[in-house]
Write a protein that holds these residues in place. Sequence first.
Motif, short mmCIF file in Angstrom:
data_model
loop_
_atom_site.label_atom_id
_atom_site.label_comp_id
_atom_site.label_asym_id
_atom_site.label_seq_id
_atom_site.Cartn_x
_atom_site.Cartn_y
_atom_site.Cartn_z
N LEU A 67 4.72 -2.89 10.56
CA LEU A 67 4.40 -1.74 9.71
C LEU A 67 4.73 -0.45 10.45
O LEU A 67 5.29 0.49 9.87
N LYS A 68 4.41 -0.41 11.74
CA LYS A 68 4.76 0.77 12.55
C LYS A 68 6.26 1.01 12.51
O LYS A 68 6.72 2.15 12.45
N ALA A 69 7.04 -0.08 12.54
CA ALA A 69 8.50 0.03 12.56
C ALA A 69 9.06 0.61 11.26
O ALA A 69 10.19 1.08 11.23
N GLN A 70 8.27 0.59 10.18
CA GLN A 70 8.73 1.15 8.91
C GLN A 70 8.57 2.66 8.83
O GLN A 70 9.14 3.29 7.94
N GLY A 71 7.78 3.23 9.74
CA GLY A 71 7.63 4.68 9.78
C GLY A 71 6.95 5.28 8.57
O GLY A 71 7.25 6.41 8.19
N ILE A 72 6.02 4.53 7.96
CA ILE A 72 5.34 5.03 6.76
C ILE A 72 3.86 5.34 7.01
O ILE A 72 3.11 5.62 6.08
N GLY A 73 3.45 5.29 8.28
CA GLY A 73 2.06 5.55 8.60
C GLY A 73 1.16 4.39 8.20
O GLY A 73 1.57 3.22 8.25
N THR A 74 -0.06 4.71 7.78
CA THR A 74 -1.03 3.66 7.40
C THR A 74 -1.57 3.96 6.00
O THR A 74 -2.70 4.41 5.83
N PRO A 75 -0.75 3.71 4.97
CA PRO A 75 -1.19 4.01 3.59
C PRO A 75 -2.43 3.24 3.16
O PRO A 75 -3.19 3.73 2.32
N SER A 76 -2.65 2.05 3.71
CA SER A 76 -3.85 1.29 3.32
C SER A 76 -5.12 2.03 3.73
O SER A 76 -6.10 2.04 2.98
N LEU A 77 -5.10 2.68 4.90
CA LEU A 77 -6.27 3.42 5.33
C LEU A 77 -6.51 4.62 4.42
O LEU A 77 -7.67 4.94 4.09
N ARG A 78 -5.45 5.28 4.00
CA ARG A 78 -5.60 6.44 3.12
C ARG A 78 -6.24 6.03 1.80
O ARG A 78 -7.09 6.76 1.26
N ILE A 79 -5.84 4.88 1.29
CA ILE A 79 -6.39 4.41 0.02
C ILE A 79 -7.83 3.92 0.18
O ILE A 79 -8.71 4.27 -0.61
N LEU A 80 -8.09 3.14 1.23
CA LEU A 80 -9.44 2.60 1.42
C LEU A 80 -10.47 3.71 1.63
O LEU A 80 -11.63 3.58 1.24
N ARG A 81 -10.03 4.80 2.24
CA ARG A 81 -10.96 5.91 2.48
C ARG A 81 -11.28 6.70 1.22
O ARG A 81 -12.13 7.59 1.24
N PHE A 99 0.81 -1.21 0.00
CA PHE A 99 0.00 0.00 0.00
C PHE A 99 0.85 1.27 0.00
O PHE A 99 0.39 2.32 -0.44
N GLU A 100 2.07 1.16 0.46
CA GLU A 100 3.01 2.28 0.32
C GLU A 100 3.24 2.57 -1.15
O GLU A 100 3.24 3.73 -1.59
N TYR A 101 3.42 1.50 -1.93
CA TYR A 101 3.62 1.64 -3.38
C TYR A 101 2.37 2.17 -4.06
O TYR A 101 2.44 3.09 -4.90
N LEU A 102 1.21 1.63 -3.71
CA LEU A 102 -0.04 2.09 -4.32
C LEU A 102 -0.32 3.55 -4.01
O LEU A 102 -0.83 4.30 -4.85
N TRP A 103 0.04 3.97 -2.78
CA TRP A 103 -0.17 5.38 -2.43
C TRP A 103 0.76 6.29 -3.25
O TRP A 103 0.37 7.39 -3.65
N GLU A 104 1.98 5.83 -3.52
CA GLU A 104 2.87 6.62 -4.37
C GLU A 104 2.29 6.74 -5.78
O GLU A 104 2.39 7.79 -6.42
N LEU A 105 1.69 5.64 -6.28
CA LEU A 105 1.02 5.72 -7.58
C LEU A 105 -0.09 6.77 -7.53
O LEU A 105 -0.26 7.56 -8.46
N TYR A 106 -0.85 6.77 -6.44
CA TYR A 106 -1.94 7.73 -6.30
C TYR A 106 -1.41 9.17 -6.30
O TYR A 106 -1.96 10.05 -6.97
#
Length: 416
Positions: A315-329, A284-291
């Motif tokens: 996922l928390k340890a990667q420090g990228i937030g929650t990109p899946s939630l941003r996309i699903l919303r 979802f990090e990749y999909l958010w970059e596409l977005y």
Amino acid sequence: MKEMDKVTNLDACIKCSACSAQCPVAAVNPHFPGPKVLGPDAERFRLEGVKFDPNCLSYCSNCKTCEVTCPSGVKITEMILRAKGKDDGRSSLIKQNWRHHIRDGILGRAEYLGKLGTVWPGLTNGVLKIKPMRHLMEKTLGIGVKAPLPPYGKRLKPRRTGFNSHSKSTINGRTKQVIYFPGCLISYNDYLTGEAVVKVLEHNGVEVIIPDFKCCGVPVEANGLFKEANRNGLYNLSLIDDYLKAGIPVIASCTSCSLHLKEEYPKLDSPSAGRIGRQTYDLFEYLWELYERGELKTDFSEVQVSLGYHNPCHLKAQGIGTPSLRILRLIPGVKVIDIDSGCCGLSGSYGFKEEKYPLAMEIGRPLFERAKDGLAQGEFKEMITECGICRVQIQHGSGLNTYQPVWILMKAYNLS
């Protein structure tokens, strides 16, 4: 890591004990010294050659909550893992409990178990459901009788492994190829989710390549098999060296795999080690970059669904937030709540072990109760999370149907 780097990182600890205060294992096990003691404090003794009880070290679940919490960026889990891997500590552990040593060797090799289990998955799953067999596994190997061992299914097959520097799949002049690193759970237990990942990426014009990878190394390392973990990493990097040189990204739908590729693979002695970390993305990090580049298809159909979301530790340890939630919303009709209730407790193979299963369930209890309460209050009807192991544990502990967020995209895109 060079010896000087170890010392520098060690001296960054300011003794605030924030790591121990947030450690999910320390919260439920009063005999566990906590990450500060096992990490920076004990590391000073280890550097002087003082041995440390390996049984204490084995209770660290490798969730990395301590590293997320640490204000000084001390690599606490790395210190504990390194201590686990010392030969003297390992031989001492073998003397104390030989059957647990054998068990750890079996559970650490998830890839081999997967290959064996998928030869005849119906038979394998049937045998694992027999209660006398589970009791026998606990008595002989120490695999918990109630542990939620995931069932096996069809194997996710590799896809087009030959390097092609002239791919026709491009957008805005950029090659739209990705390497998909599915991980062991997707490859052997949940191939349908792997197929869903491929379909969503292909729907967005991305060519997906799946080499015949070995296990990323997380379960191998977690069970003390560090040399094997390094061999796996070097083999995997050799498979994708040409792709990495061409700048093609690596996508992982398992948060533990993506974290390991980002943080541990760059330390390997390989020409590709310098590239893998910055070219690896969570799905979802990749999909958010596409977005954000205007390249993600957003012609979503309405999906009427209410979901509770669990944010995996890795996922928390990667420090990228929650990109899946941003996309699903972005999807009409989707209602999703981040229930933010801590670690699930299973932590790879940690919760499968007889002595750790009760701890794993106690660690996950706040999450299970929050999920059941959310269902009872009508906040949501199902759970989603990126981590496959978290999905297994949440369903086991709460009874709620739990799946990868990519399935919501499948519905929104009307993909079968």
